[in-house]
Write a protein that holds these residues in place. Structure first.
Motif, mmCIF file in Angstrom:
data_model
loop_
_atom_site.group_PDB
_atom_site.id
_atom_site.type_symbol
_atom_site.label_atom_id
_atom_site.label_comp_id
_atom_site.label_asym_id
_atom_site.label_seq_id
_atom_site.Cartn_x
_atom_site.Cartn_y
_atom_site.Cartn_z
ATOM 1 N N UNK A 1 0.698 -1.179 -0.115
ATOM 2 C CA UNK A 1 0.030 0.065 0.008
ATOM 3 C C UNK A 1 0.762 1.158 -0.141
ATOM 4 N N UNK A 2 2.049 1.149 -0.198
ATOM 5 C CA UNK A 2 2.983 2.417 -0.261
ATOM 6 C C UNK A 2 3.790 2.448 -1.511
ATOM 7 N N UNK A 3 4.212 3.634 -1.935
ATOM 8 C CA UNK A 3 5.168 3.758 -3.027
ATOM 9 C C UNK A 3 6.390 3.811 -2.355
ATOM 10 N N UNK A 4 7.587 3.131 -2.689
ATOM 11 C CA UNK A 4 8.702 2.762 -1.972
ATOM 12 C C UNK A 4 9.442 2.770 -2.986
ATOM 13 N N UNK A 5 11.028 2.933 -2.189
ATOM 14 C CA UNK A 5 12.343 2.695 -2.979
ATOM 15 C C UNK A 5 12.989 1.656 -2.309
ATOM 16 N N UNK A 6 13.036 0.467 -3.105
ATOM 17 C CA UNK A 6 13.473 -0.906 -2.695
ATOM 18 C C UNK A 6 14.979 -1.284 -3.271
ATOM 19 N N UNK A 7 15.604 -1.788 -2.383
ATOM 20 C CA UNK A 7 16.753 -2.691 -2.837
ATOM 21 C C UNK A 7 16.250 -4.033 -3.560
ATOM 22 N N UNK A 8 16.782 -4.117 -4.716
ATOM 23 C CA UNK A 8 16.072 -5.158 -5.768
ATOM 24 C C UNK A 8 17.555 -6.089 -6.246
ATOM 25 N N UNK A 9 17.100 -7.431 -6.127
ATOM 26 C CA UNK A 9 18.286 -8.502 -6.620
ATOM 27 C C UNK A 9 17.651 -9.332 -7.672
ATOM 28 N N UNK A 10 18.259 -9.583 -8.538
ATOM 29 C CA UNK A 10 17.970 -10.512 -9.639
ATOM 30 C C UNK A 10 19.007 -11.575 -9.797
ATOM 31 N N UNK A 11 19.011 -12.772 -9.469
ATOM 32 C CA UNK A 11 19.853 -13.928 -9.794
ATOM 33 C C UNK A 11 19.364 -14.787 -10.712
ATOM 34 N N UNK A 12 20.413 -15.013 -11.622
ATOM 35 C CA UNK A 12 20.525 -16.062 -12.830
ATOM 36 C C UNK A 12 21.140 -17.198 -12.467
ATOM 37 N N UNK A 13 20.430 -18.298 -11.955
ATOM 38 C CA UNK A 13 21.255 -19.527 -11.760
ATOM 39 C C UNK A 13 21.738 -20.195 -12.963
ATOM 40 N N UNK A 14 20.690 -20.345 -13.883
ATOM 41 C CA UNK A 14 21.287 -20.706 -15.293
ATOM 42 C C UNK A 14 22.753 -20.148 -15.741
ATOM 43 N N UNK A 15 22.882 -18.861 -15.586
ATOM 44 C CA UNK A 15 24.284 -18.235 -15.782
ATOM 45 C C UNK A 15 25.133 -18.710 -14.754
ATOM 46 N N UNK A 16 25.096 -18.706 -13.436
ATOM 47 C CA UNK A 16 25.829 -19.184 -12.480
ATOM 48 C C UNK A 16 26.379 -20.481 -12.822
ATOM 49 N N UNK A 17 25.586 -21.298 -13.296
ATOM 50 C CA UNK A 17 25.921 -22.771 -13.338
ATOM 51 C C UNK A 17 26.556 -23.055 -14.810
ATOM 52 N N UNK A 18 26.773 -22.001 -15.591
ATOM 53 C CA UNK A 18 27.147 -22.189 -16.943
ATOM 54 C C UNK A 18 28.757 -22.410 -16.791
ATOM 55 N N UNK A 19 29.524 -23.113 -17.792
ATOM 56 C CA UNK A 19 30.852 -23.119 -17.715
ATOM 57 C C UNK A 19 31.552 -22.084 -17.802
ATOM 58 N N UNK A 20 31.347 -20.944 -18.712
ATOM 59 C CA UNK A 20 32.068 -19.966 -18.711
ATOM 60 C C UNK A 20 32.035 -19.009 -17.350
ATOM 61 N N UNK A 21 30.965 -18.774 -16.720
ATOM 62 C CA UNK A 21 30.983 -18.184 -15.182
ATOM 63 C C UNK A 21 31.566 -18.913 -14.285
ATOM 64 N N UNK A 22 31.693 -20.288 -14.199
ATOM 65 C CA UNK A 22 32.424 -21.146 -13.230
ATOM 66 C C UNK A 22 33.784 -20.720 -13.554
ATOM 67 N N UNK A 23 34.397 -20.718 -14.510
ATOM 68 C CA UNK A 23 35.554 -20.527 -14.971
ATOM 69 C C UNK A 23 36.256 -18.995 -14.595
#
Length: 241
Positions: free
Chosen positions: A208-230
């Motif tokens: 019920x309020x207009x707010x300013x929020x800290x927001x996080x987006x996590x891509x676990x597909x990206x995290x689990x990819x070989x190039x990110x692990x490297x």
């Protein structure tokens, strides 16, 4: 900030140490003593962070249908004091502390999720509103929408519609936020734009309020990819002991 082996771990009833860094409960809050190397440019981060909660909750949510992944919003409304020697920094302000743990790798059960937390009431005096928006590997999902007052009392509110936000500039991480009718959803600032993760300041409407929020987006597909692990060891040092 540094991955270390089992021999670097010390655990006690009031504290936890990993290498030269530690966290302990001093009776009023958490004190983090930090002494770490920086990557990819070599340097040091040394100092302490104090987290003083207005209340500690006992509210734990499961994120998957099998109950293998759990989330605990430990202290949604806290005071944070930062005192770093290297680099020389001092500041304080409103903060938040939570905990995730589970019995399986996150990427095994989730492709991605979004999370956001906003203070509510004048200058955040009425606690915090949190929305946790999870997508599961089986195609289902779960949205947690809760408001927690400064005494630690938890109540749910109606899940707002999902609004797509622009992807992050460098790594094109997909972002979306829940926004109630009558509100405007927008990215105000991107704080972290990494290969599998984006942290942002967003405008939205929750509880019920207009707010300013800290927001996080996590891509676990990206995290689990070989190039990110490297790439990970170049961002977070790994030590055998």
């Amino acid at each position: 900030m540094t991955e270390r082996g089992r021999s670097s771990l010390t655990a006690e009833s009031q504290g936890l140490g990993i290498g030269p860094s530690s966290v302990r409960w001093d009776g009023e809050g958490l004190v983090f003593e930090i002494d770490e190397a920086t990557m990819p440019l070599p340097g040091r981060v040394r100092g302490r962070v104090r987290v003083r909660p207005s209340a500690v909750t006992s509210h734990v949510e499961t994120l998957d249908a099998e109950g293998r992944h759990r989330w605990w919003p430990v202290a949604p409304a806290s005071r944070v004091e930062v005192e770093l020697d290297r680099p020389s920094l001092r500041w304080s302000g409103a903060g938040y502390f939570d905990c995730n743990w589970g019995d399986a790798p996150l990427a095994q059960d989730f492709p991605d999720w979004d999370w956001c937390r906003a203070p509510v009431g004048p200058q955040g005096r009425d606690g915090a509103a949190i929305v946790y928006d999870v997508r599961r590997r089986d195609g289902s999902g779960k949205v947690i929408a809760i408001r927690i007052d400064r005494a630690g009392q938890v109540e749910s509110f109606a899940v707002p519609p999902r609004v797509a936000l622009p992807g992050s500039f460098w790594w094109r991480i997909n972002r979306g936020v829940r926004c109630e009718s009558g509100g405007t959803a927008a990215v105000r600032e991107t704080l972290v734009d990494a290969p599998f993760y984006a942290r942002s300041v967003v405008a939205t409407r929750m509880a019920g309020q207009d707010v300013t929020a800290i927001h996080e987006s996590l891509s676990l597909d990206r995290f689990d990819s070989t190039w990110v692990q490297v790439l990970l060891p170049f961002r977070m040092p790994r030590l055998a002991r």
